[in-house]
Design a protein around this motif. Structure first.
Motif, PDB file in Angstrom:
ATOM      1  N   PRO A 145     -20.491 -38.138  17.425  1.00 13.05           N
ATOM      2  CA  PRO A 145     -21.420 -39.225  17.746  1.00 13.05           C
ATOM      3  C   PRO A 145     -20.861 -40.593  17.358  1.00 13.05           C
ATOM      4  N   HIS A 194     -23.785 -29.345   9.225  1.00 14.84           N
ATOM      5  CA  HIS A 194     -23.799 -30.698   9.790  1.00 14.84           C
ATOM      6  C   HIS A 194     -23.336 -30.745  11.239  1.00 14.84           C
ATOM      7  N   THR A 197     -26.552 -30.130  12.764  1.00 12.28           N
ATOM      8  CA  THR A 197     -27.435 -31.295  12.713  1.00 12.28           C
ATOM      9  C   THR A 197     -27.323 -32.070  14.024  1.00 12.28           C
ATOM     10  N   VAL A 198     -26.105 -32.206  14.494  1.00 12.92           N
ATOM     11  CA  VAL A 198     -25.867 -32.926  15.748  1.00 12.92           C
ATOM     12  C   VAL A 198     -26.215 -32.050  16.954  1.00 12.92           C
ATOM     13  N   VAL A 250     -32.645 -30.511   7.356  1.00 11.35           N
ATOM     14  CA  VAL A 250     -31.710 -31.367   8.087  1.00 11.35           C
ATOM     15  C   VAL A 250     -31.485 -30.911   9.537  1.00 11.35           C
ATOM     16  N   ASN A 256     -29.718 -33.290  17.385  1.00 11.78           N
ATOM     17  CA  ASN A 256     -29.989 -34.697  17.687  1.00 11.78           C
ATOM     18  C   ASN A 256     -29.671 -34.948  19.170  1.00 11.78           C
ATOM     19  N   ALA A 259     -27.757 -38.175  20.187  1.00 11.65           N
ATOM     20  CA  ALA A 259     -26.320 -38.115  19.918  1.00 11.65           C
ATOM     21  C   ALA A 259     -25.641 -37.248  20.985  1.00 11.65           C
TER      22      ALA A 259
ATOM     23  N   MET B  47     -29.172 -38.341   6.744  1.00 10.31           N
ATOM     24  CA  MET B  47     -27.892 -37.688   6.483  1.00 10.31           C
ATOM     25  C   MET B  47     -26.818 -38.541   7.146  1.00 10.31           C
ATOM     26  N   ALA B  53     -26.007 -42.433  10.697  1.00  8.47           N
ATOM     27  CA  ALA B  53     -27.058 -41.489  10.311  1.00  8.47           C
ATOM     28  C   ALA B  53     -27.214 -40.506  11.461  1.00  8.47           C
ATOM     29  N   ILE B  54     -27.078 -39.203  11.172  1.00  9.51           N
ATOM     30  CA  ILE B  54     -27.191 -38.233  12.264  1.00  9.51           C
ATOM     31  C   ILE B  54     -28.532 -37.518  12.248  1.00  9.51           C
ATOM     32  N   ASN B  55     -29.316 -37.725  11.212  1.00 10.60           N
ATOM     33  CA  ASN B  55     -30.677 -37.198  11.216  1.00 10.60           C
ATOM     34  C   ASN B  55     -31.481 -37.766  10.056  1.00 10.60           C
TER      35      ASN B  55
END
Ligand code: SF4
Lengths: 363, 86
Positions: A145, A194, A197-198, A250, A256, A259, B47, B53-55
């Motif tokens: 992202p 993580h 997360t994206v 998270v 996301n 992103a 985060m 910031a991705i979330n």
């Protein structure tokens, strides 16, 4: 710090570990994909607190480690040009190329700069209009992202003296390649918190089903990791193979989406060679043709590069979980963080560096 | 590179059309891009990865998942209070 300290609570971690001991009846092999998790596991000695039947093998999720040698050498060639300001995340500077590393280029007078965010490169580009600013765009889905935004903003603002040497890799094709290998021993995955997360974790559902392998989205603090392990072992013991989320504060299933939309706009899927592992189909992201003018590999002709790996380095086996770092004959001898032979000894996400840093010298 | 770090948003501003923030990593302050978390507000925890910031960290989900541990007897009340300060 909130959301860190409480997940290091020793008492809570111990109780979850007790529960893992209580439910484990058979030997199981689990892989943590992400090198950041490898470092947490070794740092807190989590692998040594698990039942003997549970083996954790370390996965290929170290972006610095899997960036192909050809691209490291290309980065070194571009960074050596007097008209270039070469920018990178700090981790890449000490990764050994065929002959030298980026730090050496800097010592020899090259303008090599560490940036915190890819957006910093755009500021540098605006301040140095007579120079070419090149960013080493490496990483998994987590850094995509940020890198996509740098390209998008450069395009939007008409910044012409910025380009990126792109070496993006994606986790799901790597898991698929590992599971398709006849040598595979992994029975469950802790997937990288993580990255998810994206991207969310819907991409893992068909993999878990097709290969019959549990996958648990896992965070990075000790309590997160033991929780991920507990959920994975519980699935194995129950004979289930699902995708579960042990990191819900998270990660969501869809990830996301904003992103993802920008990543899709800037990058497209491509085949990618992983250092030490080899080519994996559709495992990378490259710039879309619309953004070709920002592709440093096209902008700079570096000629033919001859690449040579250290014959002693066993990084490929380490990255596939087939060899523990301390089983490499060069570990701690010819290869140390001061004189690394391979990328896993350099990176803050490399398994060899984790073993060295936290004193795992003997088996 | 993949190790995101939680940070608290202390100030939000616009820079060249991008939503940016000053965030607090437990006493260390840095600039972070909020383009991917337009809903984020001052006081939220995000985060952060390589300056983005991705979330937004989901306080509710954090509580619920700790409550699951509590119900399973994997943590006790005392630890839970410590883990879930009001
Ligand atoms: S210890 Fe060094 S030489 Fe051995 S695999 Fe790791 S990086 Fe390569």
């Amino acid at each position: 710090m909130r959301y860190i300290q409480e997940y290091r609570d020793a008492d809570a971690v111990r109780r979850v570990l007790d529960e893992i001991h209580r439910i484990t009846t058979r030997p199981w092999v689990l892989m943590e994909i992400c090198g950041g998790q490898t470092h947490s596991i070794i740092r807190y000695g989590i692998d040594q607190l698990l039942p003997d039947q549970i083996e954790l093998v370390h996965g290929p999720g170290c972006p610095v480690c899997v960036t192909p040698l050809e691209l490291i050498d290309m980065a070194i060639a571009i960074a050596s040009r007097p008209d270039v300001i070469f920018t990178s995340f700090g981790d890449m500077l000490r990764v050994p190329g065929s002959k030298k590393d980026l730090l050496q280029v800097k010592a020899e007078g090259g303008d090599v700069r560490v940036v915190y965010s890819p957006l910093d490169c755009l500021k540098i580009a605006k301040e140095n209009t007579d120079r070419e600013i090149v960013f080493f765009g490496v990483g998994f889905e987590t850094t995509a992202p940020a890198n996509a935004m740098a390209i998008y903003q450069a395009h939007r603002q008409g910044i012409g003296n910025f380009s990126m040497l792109v070496s993006h890799v994606r986790v799901p094709p790597a898991i698929e390649a590992l599971l398709s290998s006849p040598q595979n021993r992994v029975q469950a995955f802790l997937t990288a918190g993580h990255v998810c997360t994206v991207m969310g974790y819907w991409e893992y559902e068909p993999l878990a089903e097709r290969f019959g392998v549990p996958m648990v989205v896992t965070g990075f603090e000790p309590l997160d990791i033991v929780r991920g392990i507990l959920m994975a072992v519980r699935q194995l013991e129950d004979g289930r193979a699902e995708v579960e989320n042990a990191y819900p504060r998270v990660v969501t299933r869809e990830g996301n989406t904003q992103a993802q939309a920008l990543i899709k706009q800037v990058f497209t899927d491509c085949d990618r060679k992983w250092r030490g592992i080899g080519p994996i189909p559709n495992s990378g992201w490259c710039l879309r043709p619309e953004y070709a003018e920002y592709d440093a590999a096209l902008k700079f002709d570096v000629g033919d590069l001859e690449v040579t790996e250290s014959p002693l380095c066993k990084a490929g086996l380490v990255l596939q979980g087939r060899l523990k770092p301390d089983e490499c004959p060069a570990f701690g001898k010819e290869c140390t963080p001061r004189h690394p032979l391979g990328a896993p000894m350099v990176s803050s996400e490399g398994a060899c560096a984790a073993y060295y840093q936290f004193g795992r010298y003997s088996k | 590179m993949c190790l995101g770090i939680p940070a608290k948003i202390v100030e939000i501003y616009d820079e060249g059309g991008l939503k940016m923030a000053k965030v607090d990593f437990g006493g260390v302050y840095r600039e972070t891009c909020l383009a991917y978390v337009p809903e984020a507000e001052v006081g939220d925890y995000v985060m952060v990865h390589v300056g983005f910031a991705i979330n937004v960290i989901d306080e509710q989900a954090a509580r619920e998942s700790l409550e699951t541990l509590l119900e399973a007897g994997l943590i006790d009340e005392k630890t839970a209070d410590h883990l879930m300060p009001d």
